[in-house]
Design a protein around this motif. Sequence first.
Motif, mmCIF file in Angstrom:
data_model
loop_
_atom_site.group_PDB
_atom_site.id
_atom_site.type_symbol
_atom_site.label_atom_id
_atom_site.label_comp_id
_atom_site.label_asym_id
_atom_site.label_seq_id
_atom_site.Cartn_x
_atom_site.Cartn_y
_atom_site.Cartn_z
ATOM 1 N N UNK A 1 37.910 42.375 57.786
ATOM 2 C CA UNK A 1 38.541 42.648 56.396
ATOM 3 C C UNK A 1 39.372 43.779 56.181
ATOM 4 N N UNK A 2 39.245 44.712 57.059
ATOM 5 C CA UNK A 2 39.827 46.259 56.819
ATOM 6 C C UNK A 2 41.416 45.879 57.220
ATOM 7 N N UNK A 3 41.769 44.962 57.904
ATOM 8 C CA UNK A 3 43.188 44.662 58.001
ATOM 9 C C UNK A 3 43.834 43.746 56.916
ATOM 10 N N UNK A 4 43.099 43.286 56.251
ATOM 11 C CA UNK A 4 43.675 42.177 55.485
ATOM 12 C C UNK A 4 44.651 42.918 54.405
ATOM 13 N N UNK A 5 45.612 42.010 53.777
ATOM 14 C CA UNK A 5 46.586 42.335 52.949
ATOM 15 C C UNK A 5 45.901 42.312 51.345
ATOM 16 N N UNK A 6 45.955 43.214 50.762
ATOM 17 C CA UNK A 6 45.229 43.793 49.605
ATOM 18 C C UNK A 6 45.907 42.953 48.374
ATOM 19 N N UNK A 7 45.231 42.329 47.579
ATOM 20 C CA UNK A 7 45.831 41.662 46.409
ATOM 21 C C UNK A 7 45.285 41.977 45.018
ATOM 22 N N UNK A 8 46.175 42.101 44.215
ATOM 23 C CA UNK A 8 45.604 42.540 42.737
ATOM 24 C C UNK A 8 46.271 41.585 42.008
ATOM 25 N N UNK A 9 45.508 40.805 40.962
ATOM 26 C CA UNK A 9 45.877 39.719 40.221
ATOM 27 C C UNK A 9 46.042 40.198 38.755
ATOM 28 N N UNK A 10 47.216 40.049 38.159
ATOM 29 C CA UNK A 10 47.454 40.323 36.856
ATOM 30 C C UNK A 10 47.546 38.720 36.179
ATOM 31 N N UNK A 11 46.864 38.674 34.948
ATOM 32 C CA UNK A 11 46.671 37.602 34.306
ATOM 33 C C UNK A 11 45.709 36.580 34.773
ATOM 34 N N UNK A 12 44.766 36.517 34.076
ATOM 35 C CA UNK A 12 43.663 35.750 34.583
ATOM 36 C C UNK A 12 43.347 34.342 33.641
ATOM 37 N N UNK A 13 44.605 33.706 33.261
ATOM 38 C CA UNK A 13 44.551 32.256 32.622
ATOM 39 C C UNK A 13 43.976 31.238 33.268
ATOM 40 N N UNK A 14 44.220 30.221 33.061
ATOM 41 C CA UNK A 14 43.538 28.952 33.819
ATOM 42 C C UNK A 14 44.252 28.763 35.365
ATOM 43 N N UNK A 15 45.430 29.192 35.362
ATOM 44 C CA UNK A 15 46.087 28.933 36.768
ATOM 45 C C UNK A 15 45.480 29.801 37.767
ATOM 46 N N UNK A 16 44.847 31.065 37.261
ATOM 47 C CA UNK A 16 44.149 32.093 38.028
ATOM 48 C C UNK A 16 43.067 31.666 38.900
ATOM 49 N N UNK A 17 42.496 30.786 38.363
ATOM 50 C CA UNK A 17 41.340 29.975 39.070
ATOM 51 C C UNK A 17 41.498 29.466 40.377
ATOM 52 N N UNK A 18 42.798 28.786 40.194
ATOM 53 C CA UNK A 18 43.314 27.807 41.381
ATOM 54 C C UNK A 18 43.675 28.874 42.456
ATOM 55 N N UNK A 19 44.322 29.828 41.999
ATOM 56 C CA UNK A 19 44.803 30.719 43.277
ATOM 57 C C UNK A 19 43.615 31.348 43.707
ATOM 58 N N UNK A 20 42.604 31.992 42.868
ATOM 59 C CA UNK A 20 41.395 32.628 43.492
ATOM 60 C C UNK A 20 40.765 31.594 44.502
ATOM 61 N N UNK A 21 40.745 30.593 44.170
ATOM 62 C CA UNK A 21 39.754 29.518 45.053
ATOM 63 C C UNK A 21 40.453 29.482 46.464
ATOM 64 N N UNK A 22 41.927 29.491 46.585
ATOM 65 C CA UNK A 22 42.634 29.653 47.609
ATOM 66 C C UNK A 22 42.481 31.000 48.433
#
Length: 375
Positions: A1-22
Motif C-alpha cells: 500500500x506504500x505506493x498506492x495513490x493517496x486520495x482525499x475526499x471533500x464532501x461527504x454527502x450521499x454520493x460519497x458512500x458509493x465512491x468510498x465503497x469502490x
Amino acid sequence: MGDAHRIGVVGLGVISRVYLDTLVGHPAVRVTAVADLDAARSASVAAELPGVEALSVAELLSSPDVDTVLNLTVPAAHAEIALGAIGHGKNVYGEKPLAAELVGAQAVMEAAARAGVGVGCAPDTVLGTGIQTARAAVAAGGIGRPQSASAVMVTPGHERWHPQPDFYYTAGGGPLLDMGPYYLASLVHLLGPVRAVTGAGGRPRAERVIGSGPRAGERIPVEVDTHVTGVLEHAGGTLTTLTTSFDGVATTAAPIEVHGETGTLAVPDPNRFDGEVRIFALGGTDWRTLPISAGYADGARGVGLLDFVTAGERRAPRASGALALHVLETMTALLRSAAEGRRIELTTSAEPPAPVPLTAAEEWRGEKSRPADSP
C-alpha cells in the motif's frame, strides 16, 4: 500500500458512500483523509475507515498525504475546491459538472495547466458496458456512417421525491445542467465533439409543489427553464436532437438513438453503467440485442477516478477535465442560444477518449493481477 495513490475526499454527502465503497481497499489507491463542512460527519466517516484522518477542508487541501482531491461538494463549490487543491499542487477529480459556470471551469483548467497537475471529472457511467458497447458497434460500422441522433430525458420533476428540491429550479439547475452531462458525454464518445448548437427552452409552470418529506405541500418558485431542447452539430457532420425536460410524465423514446446509413442503434440510459444495446439493421425485421463487447463490467461510481489515477503516460484519462469542459460549454451554449434566439459556435473541443476494452469487474477492482498492456 506504500505506493498506492493517496486520495482525499471533500464532501461527504450521499454520493460519497458509493465512491468510498469502490475506492476503499483497492490496491491502486488509498483514501487517507476526508473533510466536510460538518466536522461531526467527517469524524463519523473517518471512524469507519482504518487509517483515514478527519480534517478540515483547508487542512485536506494542503495535506502532504493527499495526491488527488476527490471533490464531491455541491456544484456551486466545485471550482473553489478544485482551485484550492490545484494551488497546493494536487490533482483534482470531481463530480459533474466541472463547475457551476463556464468561467469557473475554464479557470480550473488554466490553473491546472500552469501547475502541471491533472483534472478529471464525472460522469464515469459512460465508461461502463452500455455506452462502450454502443460505441464499439458504431466504430465497427454496425450502422454505417452515422447521420443523425436523438437524446431524450423526460421526467415530471425531482420535487416528487426530493425533500429539498429548490436547487433544481434556481440558477445552475434545470434538467439540462442536472442530467445533460450523462447524455452529452455519451454523445461525444459515440459521435465526437460538438462544434455548434441551436437551443430553445421554456418553463410552463411558475411554481412546483414538494411531494415528500417535512416540506411536503410547500410551493417553490421556478427560476430556470424546465424544458430545454436543441440541435447539436457534431464536428463530423452528424446532427443530434436533444431534449431534457422536467415537464413530461413519461416517454417511450430510447435515451439515445443513433441513426446510420444501414441501421439504427438504441443506446441505454447513460446514467447507468450497463443496459441493453439494440440494433435494427436496414432490411431487417426486428431489433436485435448486441452482446456486451466493451467497457468496465459491473461498473460503479469511482471507476473513472481509478482510470484517472492509473492512466500514467500510456494514454490520457478517459473521464478528463477537457471532456467535462467541452460538455459544460455545450450545455451553457444551448441555454444562451435559447435565451438569445441564435446559433452559437463553441470555442472548446474534446476528442473522444480511448475506448474501454471489455474489462472484468475483478480486474478493474484490483482483485486479480492486471496484464502490463491492460487499460
